[in-house]
Motif scaffolding. Structure first.
Motif, short mmCIF file in Angstrom:
data_model
loop_
_atom_site.label_atom_id
_atom_site.label_comp_id
_atom_site.label_asym_id
_atom_site.label_seq_id
_atom_site.Cartn_x
_atom_site.Cartn_y
_atom_site.Cartn_z
N ASN A 7 2.52 29.53 0.19
CA ASN A 7 3.56 30.49 0.55
C ASN A 7 4.54 29.84 1.49
N PRO A 8 5.80 30.21 1.36
CA PRO A 8 6.29 31.19 0.40
C PRO A 8 6.43 30.59 -1.00
N LEU A 9 6.63 31.44 -2.00
CA LEU A 9 6.89 30.95 -3.35
C LEU A 9 8.33 30.49 -3.49
N PHE A 10 9.20 31.17 -2.80
CA PHE A 10 10.62 30.82 -2.83
C PHE A 10 11.12 30.73 -1.39
N LEU A 11 11.94 29.73 -1.14
CA LEU A 11 12.44 29.52 0.21
C LEU A 11 13.89 29.07 0.13
N SER A 12 14.75 29.84 0.77
CA SER A 12 16.15 29.47 0.85
C SER A 12 16.48 29.25 2.32
N MET A 13 16.95 28.08 2.63
CA MET A 13 17.19 27.78 4.03
C MET A 13 18.51 27.04 4.20
N GLN A 14 19.06 27.18 5.38
CA GLN A 14 20.33 26.51 5.65
C GLN A 14 20.09 25.08 6.08
N GLU A 15 21.04 24.26 5.79
CA GLU A 15 20.98 22.88 6.27
C GLU A 15 20.81 22.87 7.79
N GLY A 16 20.02 21.92 8.24
CA GLY A 16 19.83 21.77 9.68
C GLY A 16 18.69 22.58 10.26
N LYS A 17 18.16 23.53 9.47
CA LYS A 17 17.08 24.38 9.97
C LYS A 17 15.71 23.75 9.68
N ASN A 18 14.70 24.27 10.40
CA ASN A 18 13.32 23.84 10.20
C ASN A 18 12.53 24.94 9.51
N TYR A 19 11.54 24.52 8.73
CA TYR A 19 10.67 25.52 8.10
C TYR A 19 9.36 24.87 7.70
N THR A 20 8.34 25.71 7.47
CA THR A 20 7.02 25.23 7.11
C THR A 20 6.54 25.93 5.84
N ILE A 21 5.98 25.14 4.93
CA ILE A 21 5.32 25.66 3.73
C ILE A 21 3.82 25.56 3.95
N TYR A 22 3.10 26.63 3.56
CA TYR A 22 1.67 26.69 3.82
C TYR A 22 0.88 26.60 2.51
#
Lengths: 110, 114
Positions: A7-22
């Motif tokens: 998760n998530p199945l779909f991820l839309s993020m802006q350039e420069g941001k941080n995120y984690t896929i589990y």
């Protein structure tokens, strides 16, 4: 039943941001792998994690493994458009079988 | 890592026919794997193919529908038999290499059944 859930199945993020896929897996694993797949292309190996606490980093991607929690994470730092792809975790068991997660489709927006 | 090629890269087939997909590796490998990836889905292992022995099939896949050959250490074929539209998928072969048993994937065969 053997399960590998992302998760998530779909991820839309802006350039420069941080995120984690589990990536959660349902039973003891020898090995945890991360792959990238671009649209219409095959899979590219990113990371192999072999032990509890293992951390691997390549560019803006960092993968980690917690075998006690049966959890792996793929962390994206300061995302760029080139990272847009589908990311799969895969859990390896004895006998060389791989079980793939559901995949996370990542879109990085300028 | 191994260089893996597949033929054909894509095909459009009629219901009821069969298609054989070839997988060639540029080095000798003990184990080869065949996966199916349905549109927008993850990968599902069909079978594991060792040279000189019968392929081992995963639950839900049978030899009559997906016969596999493994005549030597660099080559394997997967046949999709008596096709139906539900068989429309990408079929990928992979090989295992390296100290940490990473699987490397071929480019895939995109099959459409009408």
């Amino acid at each position: 039943e053997l399960k590998v859930e992302q998760n998530p199945l779909f991820l839309s993020m802006q350039e420069g941001k941080n995120y984690t896929i589990y990536c959660n897996y349902s039973t003891t694993s020898d090995r945890l792998y991360w792959y990238r797949q671009d649209p219409g292309k095959s899979l590219e190996s990113l990371f192999v994690l072999l032990s509890n606490g293992a951390v691997k980093q390549e560019g803006r991607l960092m993968a980690s493994l917690d075998t006690k929690a049966r959890l792996s994470t793929l962390h994206i730092t300061a995302a760029v458009h080139d990272l847009s792809a589908t990311y799969f975790c895969a859990w390896g068991v004895s006998g060389n079988q791989f079980y793939f997660g559901t995949g996370t489709s990542l879109t990085v927006i300028p | 890592s191994a260089v893996i090629s597949q033929k054909p890269s894509r095909d459009i087939c009629q219901r009821g026919t069969s298609l054989t997909i070839q997988c060639q590796v540029d080095s000798q490998v003990t184990m080869m794997f065949w996966y199916r990836q349905q549109p927008g889905q993850s990968l599902t292992l069909i079978a594991t193919a060792n040279q000189g022995s019968e392929a081992t099939y995963e639950s839900g896949f049978v030899i009559d529908k997906f016969p596999i050959s493994r005549p030597n250490l660099t080559f394997s074929t997967l046949t999709v038999s008596n096709m139906s539209p539900e068989d429309s998928s990408i079929y990928l072969c992979s090989v295992e290499q390296g100290r940490v048993d990473t699987q490397y994937f071929g480019p895939g065969t995109r099959l459409t059944v009408l």
